[in-house]
Enzyme design. Structure first.
Site, PDB file in Angstrom:
ATOM      1  N   ARG A  71      16.648  31.983  53.880  1.00 28.95           N
ATOM      2  CA  ARG A  71      16.972  30.734  53.191  1.00 28.95           C
ATOM      3  C   ARG A  71      15.703  30.148  52.590  1.00 28.95           C
ATOM      4  NH1 ARG A  71      17.538  27.266  56.334  1.00 28.95           N
ATOM      5  NH2 ARG A  71      17.514  28.326  58.337  1.00 28.95           N
ATOM      6  N   TYR A 199      20.755  36.404  48.897  1.00 28.60           N
ATOM      7  CA  TYR A 199      20.558  36.524  50.334  1.00 28.60           C
ATOM      8  C   TYR A 199      21.389  35.517  51.135  1.00 28.60           C
ATOM      9  CZ  TYR A 199      19.013  36.569  54.984  1.00 28.60           C
ATOM     10  OH  TYR A 199      19.061  36.657  56.348  1.00 28.60           O
ATOM     11  N   LYS A 208      26.285  27.640  55.195  1.00 31.73           N
ATOM     12  CA  LYS A 208      25.461  26.445  55.290  1.00 31.73           C
ATOM     13  C   LYS A 208      25.763  25.454  54.162  1.00 31.73           C
ATOM     14  CE  LYS A 208      23.974  27.871  59.081  1.00 31.73           C
ATOM     15  NZ  LYS A 208      22.916  28.732  59.400  1.00 31.73           N
ATOM     16  N   HIS A 228      25.597  22.377  63.371  1.00 32.80           N
ATOM     17  CA  HIS A 228      25.014  23.725  63.483  1.00 32.80           C
ATOM     18  C   HIS A 228      25.058  24.131  64.958  1.00 32.80           C
ATOM     19  CE1 HIS A 228      21.269  26.447  62.514  1.00 32.80           C
ATOM     20  NE2 HIS A 228      22.388  27.124  62.451  1.00 32.80           N
ATOM     21  N   SER A 250      17.762  27.656  63.710  1.00 31.46           N
ATOM     22  CA  SER A 250      17.973  29.031  63.277  1.00 31.46           C
ATOM     23  C   SER A 250      17.102  29.995  64.081  1.00 31.46           C
ATOM     24  CB  SER A 250      17.632  29.155  61.799  1.00 31.46           C
ATOM     25  OG  SER A 250      18.457  28.277  61.062  1.00 31.46           O
ATOM     26  N   CYS A 252      17.192  30.702  67.207  1.00 30.11           N
ATOM     27  CA  CYS A 252      16.776  30.192  68.512  1.00 30.11           C
ATOM     28  C   CYS A 252      17.831  30.429  69.589  1.00 30.11           C
ATOM     29  CB  CYS A 252      16.428  28.712  68.415  1.00 30.11           C
ATOM     30  SG  CYS A 252      14.926  28.423  67.480  1.00 30.11           S
ATOM     31  N   ASP A 279      27.775  29.723  65.222  1.00 33.28           N
ATOM     32  CA  ASP A 279      26.823  29.075  64.304  1.00 33.28           C
ATOM     33  C   ASP A 279      27.263  27.679  63.849  1.00 33.28           C
ATOM     34  OD1 ASP A 279      24.270  29.544  62.898  1.00 33.28           O
ATOM     35  OD2 ASP A 279      25.444  29.421  61.056  1.00 33.28           O
ATOM     36  N   ARG A 374      19.789  41.107  59.291  1.00 38.80           N
ATOM     37  CA  ARG A 374      21.015  40.540  59.857  1.00 38.80           C
ATOM     38  C   ARG A 374      22.171  41.532  59.816  1.00 38.80           C
ATOM     39  NH1 ARG A 374      21.171  34.689  61.148  1.00 38.80           N
ATOM     40  NH2 ARG A 374      19.029  34.075  60.787  1.00 38.80           N
TER      41      ARG A 374
HETATM   42  P1  GTP Z   1      20.816  31.885  63.375  1.00 37.49           P
HETATM   43  O1  GTP Z   1      21.821  32.925  63.095  1.00 37.49           O
HETATM   44  O2  GTP Z   1      19.603  31.969  62.517  1.00 37.49           O
HETATM   45  O3  GTP Z   1      21.381  30.498  63.356  1.00 37.49           O
HETATM   46  O4  GTP Z   1      20.191  32.209  64.837  1.00 37.49           O
HETATM   47  P2  GTP Z   1      20.761  32.009  66.324  1.00 37.49           P
HETATM   48  O5  GTP Z   1      20.485  30.623  66.791  1.00 37.49           O
HETATM   49  O6  GTP Z   1      22.145  32.502  66.430  1.00 37.49           O
HETATM   50  O7  GTP Z   1      19.765  32.958  67.183  1.00 37.49           O
HETATM   51  P3  GTP Z   1      20.049  34.368  67.916  1.00 37.49           P
HETATM   52  O8  GTP Z   1      21.005  34.239  69.049  1.00 37.49           O
HETATM   53  O9  GTP Z   1      20.359  35.363  66.889  1.00 37.49           O
HETATM   54  O10 GTP Z   1      18.615  34.653  68.534  1.00 37.49           O
HETATM   55  C1  GTP Z   1      17.460  34.736  67.759  1.00 37.49           C
HETATM   56  C2  GTP Z   1      16.351  35.401  68.515  1.00 37.49           C
HETATM   57  O11 GTP Z   1      16.101  34.712  69.738  1.00 37.49           O
HETATM   58  C3  GTP Z   1      16.640  36.855  68.871  1.00 37.49           C
HETATM   59  O12 GTP Z   1      15.502  37.624  68.618  1.00 37.49           O
HETATM   60  C4  GTP Z   1      16.934  36.808  70.350  1.00 37.49           C
HETATM   61  O13 GTP Z   1      16.588  37.998  70.986  1.00 37.49           O
HETATM   62  C5  GTP Z   1      16.101  35.619  70.836  1.00 37.49           C
HETATM   63  N1  GTP Z   1      16.752  34.962  71.994  1.00 37.49           N
HETATM   64  C6  GTP Z   1      18.033  34.526  72.055  1.00 37.49           C
HETATM   65  N2  GTP Z   1      18.323  34.002  73.273  1.00 37.49           N
HETATM   66  C7  GTP Z   1      17.188  34.093  74.002  1.00 37.49           C
HETATM   67  C8  GTP Z   1      16.834  33.716  75.340  1.00 37.49           C
HETATM   68  O14 GTP Z   1      17.632  33.177  76.111  1.00 37.49           O
HETATM   69  N3  GTP Z   1      15.541  33.957  75.725  1.00 37.49           N
HETATM   70  C9  GTP Z   1      14.638  34.536  74.879  1.00 37.49           C
HETATM   71  N4  GTP Z   1      13.416  34.739  75.349  1.00 37.49           N
HETATM   72  N5  GTP Z   1      14.934  34.928  73.629  1.00 37.49           N
HETATM   73  C10 GTP Z   1      16.190  34.703  73.175  1.00 37.49           C
HETATM   74  C1  SPV Z   2      20.488  30.251  59.866  1.00 36.19           C
HETATM   75  O1  SPV Z   2      19.417  30.419  59.265  1.00 36.19           O
HETATM   76  O2  SPV Z   2      20.696  29.266  60.592  1.00 36.19           O
HETATM   77  C2  SPV Z   2      21.554  31.266  59.751  1.00 36.19           C
HETATM   78  C3  SPV Z   2      21.411  32.299  58.743  1.00 36.19           C
HETATM   79  O3  SPV Z   2      22.544  31.192  60.448  1.00 36.19           O
HETATM   80  S1  SPV Z   2      21.812  31.724  57.174  1.00 36.19           S
HETATM   81  O4  SPV Z   2      23.207  32.056  56.892  1.00 36.19           O
HETATM   82  O5  SPV Z   2      20.926  32.427  56.224  1.00 36.19           O
HETATM   83  O6  SPV Z   2      21.640  30.301  57.091  1.00 36.19           O
HETATM   84 MN    MN Z   3      22.417  29.399  61.833  1.00 34.96          MN
END
Ligand code: GTP
Ligand code: SPV
Ligand code: MN
Length: 590
Positions: A71, A199, A208, A228, A250, A252, A279, A374
């Site tokens: 983004r 993208y 979003k 979110h 994002s 996290c 999400d 992704r």
């Molecule tokens: P968006 O799709 O961008 O909104 O991201 P999201 O909030 O869904 O994050 P996602 O669950 O994909 O995790 C992102 C990164 O954080 C990955 O590399 C995971 O491995 C890492 N991660 C997720 N949960 C944990 C956790 O509980 N502990 C640690 N250390 N890392 C984590």
């Molecule tokens: C984020 O960045 O919080 C995502 C991926 O979930 S995107 O769809 O690119 O916003």
């Molecule tokens: Mn997101």
């Protein structure tokens, strides 16, 4: 073939055809036959690489332009009438000026291309809470992703009927010019424009752009909330099923928490976990006075790196069929894909084609998949999809959880004293930046409610909306803050995270139902260290105590940082200023 008689739809599309001048127009009807046709076209034009259909049926790989990988927050605009209503966290341009710019950029941008008309629904088609949009795009990548991420096709037009209540979206990847990338929202006209990107979050407008930036405006006007947030269902050994939402910035951990697998001991005791959303949550007050959440999406656009059999087997399973991979590495030996963390040691392929199309060898310093690579996977692939996922009324929420990446400051978990104090916690949360947006990674920034890049109006007004909503919810969810990312003295994550996060959710749910006491601290309520179940973990109660510790010096610095941030935001509701002053006073007393 006639797809609709809706004059508002037809005349708007004609206007955009005249502007963009595509060679032809194709309406997306939602049929499998048409999806197959567009997949074949995307492969022949080089947009998609067909993967090994035995190992990964209906799966494809897409590589973006190397300058178009996340983004673009600095190119994202909220063009409401008055600049002050966009607030200090959004980029703004006068609507007239922006329309003039966009008209120039879109002029003839689809020459030699097809314009696809994608009618889509956020939410179950025909349900009282569904909202409809139409995205016009010249990108087969967008079509094939929107087909997974939203509910598309003629059924949406039928549900829309002759109403003009739909979100108008226009996208052209145009020339992918870096300087002329624009992601634009016109909340007063319910319009979205994306140009020069191809993208994810920039162009899959249902996500979003609509479900957060436009919907946050609608929610404010209509008395609901677009957030979110993941939505997770949990069943405890007594058989009680409860739902929580969590807002993390994002990359996290939302997808991971939404698909968590209970630790062995918990499983044995009868705990189960189900995904409702990973999400986005739309939240409304139910007739019963509780807060109800629906997931308006239809698929997952998840972060690939770090996803593996151990960290998130459910997410991995989601990606085995009907999935589009973006910017992961290609394994030429067997026509499959790879990303960092998928396998270890000897199981890492010796040779790959990296996300840039270059040969990569095991041991190379450069990572073969982009850090923001992704997968786009259909929700129905999810082994732990909740049976309430399609319930048009959504699920009742017991707890709202905020969190982020904080190496030091934030403890593992704490609870707000009440709703307004919870709004303070949401408004002041901060996190280290990730690869999900362009710009520096690992820098701490304020990301209120994980909505910094997604709130479609003035941030201070948004906080006020949260306070106002609290007054309408007779049976309020309890509000918490968590931090899975605290580091130990050696710089390693001090908490195991992933499935073990259920240990924290267990305490959270007990708090929601008055089943356990807590310790009062300057931040709010914290668990007694012995109340976090660490059975089966290589950890001691002292380790937990460390994770829960509050460093007075760091928190006083935090207070200063929040105060400076509030000054920047302006329009900060008095309740939040009061909470900040109380926090400072309590820290000084401690
Ligand atoms: P968006 O799709 O961008 O909104 O991201 P999201 O909030 O869904 O994050 P996602 O669950 O994909 O995790 C992102 C990164 O954080 C990955 O590399 C995971 O491995 C890492 N991660 C997720 N949960 C944990 C956790 O509980 N502990 C640690 N250390 N890392 C984590
Ligand atoms: C984020 O960045 O919080 C995502 C991926 O979930 S995107 O769809 O690119 O916003
Ligand atoms: Mn997101």
């Amino acid at each position: 073939m006639e797809f609709t008689k809706n004059q508002a739809v037809l005349s708007w599309i004609q206007e955009k055809i005249d502007l963009c001048q595509p060679d032809s127009v194709v309406w997306i009807d939602g049929s499998q036959a048409q999806v197959d046709e567009i997949r074949a076209l995307a492969v022949s034009e080089g947009t998609m690489i067909k993967l090994n259909q035995e190992k990964l049926p209906d799966c494809y790989l897409h590589r973006t332009d190397p300058d178009d990988v996340a983004r673009v927050e600095d190119r994202t605009f909220i063009c409401c009438e008055k600049e002050e209503d966009a607030g200090p966290t959004n980029h703004w341009m006068a609507p007239d000026q922006m329309y003039a710019k966009l008209n120039t950029l879109f002029q003839g941008s689809m020459k030699g291309r097809v314009m696809y008309v994608i009618p889509y629904s956020m939410g179950v088609i025909g349900s009282p809470f569904a909202k409809y949009g139409i995205e016009l795009t010249d990108s087969t990548y967008v079509v094939l992703n929107m087909v997974i991420m939203t509910r598309v096709g003629t059924a949406v037009l039928d549900a829309l009927g002759d109403s003009d209540d739909f979100i108008k979206g226009l996208h052209s990847y145009a020339t992918l010019s870096k300087e002329d990338k624009y992601i634009v929202h016109m909340p007063q006209n319910n319009e979205i424009f994306s140009i020069n990107s191809n993208y994810g979050g920039n162009v899959l407008q249902g996500k979003k752009c609509f479900a957060l930036r436009i919907a946050s405006n609608l929610g404010r006007q209509e008395g609901w909330m677009a957030e979110h947030m993941l939505i997770l269902g949990l069943k405890n050994p007594k058989g009680e099923v409860r739902y929580v939402t969590a807002a993390f910035p994002s990359a996290c951990g939302k997808t991971n928490l939404a698909m968590l697998i209970p630790p062995e001991g918990y499983k044995k005791d009868g705990w189960e976990a189900w995904t409702v959303g990973d999400d986005i949550a739309w939240l409304r007050v139910g007739e019963d006075g509780r807060l109800w959440a629906v997931n308006p999406e239809h698929g997952f656009f998840g972060v690939a790196p770090g996803t593996n059999k151990k960290s998130n087997p459910n997410a991995l399973e989601c990606t085995k069929r009907g999935t589009i991979y973006t910017n992961v590495a290609y394994n030429p030996a067997d026509g499959t894909v790879w990303w960092d963390g998928l396998t270890k040691g000897d199981e890492i392929p010796e040779t790959l084609i990296d996300w840039n199309g270059q040969e990569w060898h095991r041991g190379d310093a450069k990572k073969p998949a982009h850090p923001n690579s992704r997968f786009t996977a259909p929700a129905e692939n999810c082994p732990c999809l909740s049976d309430q996922y399609e319930n048009p009324n959504g699920v009742p929420i017991s707890a709202i959880i905020f969190g982020g990446r904080r190496a030091k400051t934030a403890p593992l978990v704490y609870q707000s004293r009440d709703w307004d104090h919870g709004v303070f916690i949401g408004s002041s949360m901060a996190s280290e930046t990730t690869a999900a947006a362009t710009g520096a990674v690992g820098v701490v920034r304020r990301d209120p409610f994980a909505m910094l890049p997604f709130c479609g109006y003035h941030m201070g007004d948004y906080w006020q909306h949260w306070l106002d909503m609290g007054k309408k919810i007779a049976n309020q969810p309890k509000i918490f803050h968590v931090n899975w990312f605290r580091l130990d003295d050696e710089g390693n994550f001090a908490w195991p995270g992933f499935g073990d996060n259920l240990r924290v959710l267990d305490w959270i749910l007990k708090r929601c139902f008055q089943e356990i006491d807590a310790v009062e601290t300057p931040l709010g309520y914290e668990p007694r260290p012995e109340d976090i179940n660490i059975e089966g973990l290589d950890m001691t109660v002292e380790d937990v105590a460390k994770l829960l510790s509050v460093d007075k010096g760091l928190w006083l610095e935090e207070v200063d940082a929040i105060r400076a941030y509030y000054d920047k935001i302006g329009r900060v509701p008095a309740e939040l200023q009061d909470s900040l002053n109380t926090l400072e006073a309590k820290l000084q007393e401690a």
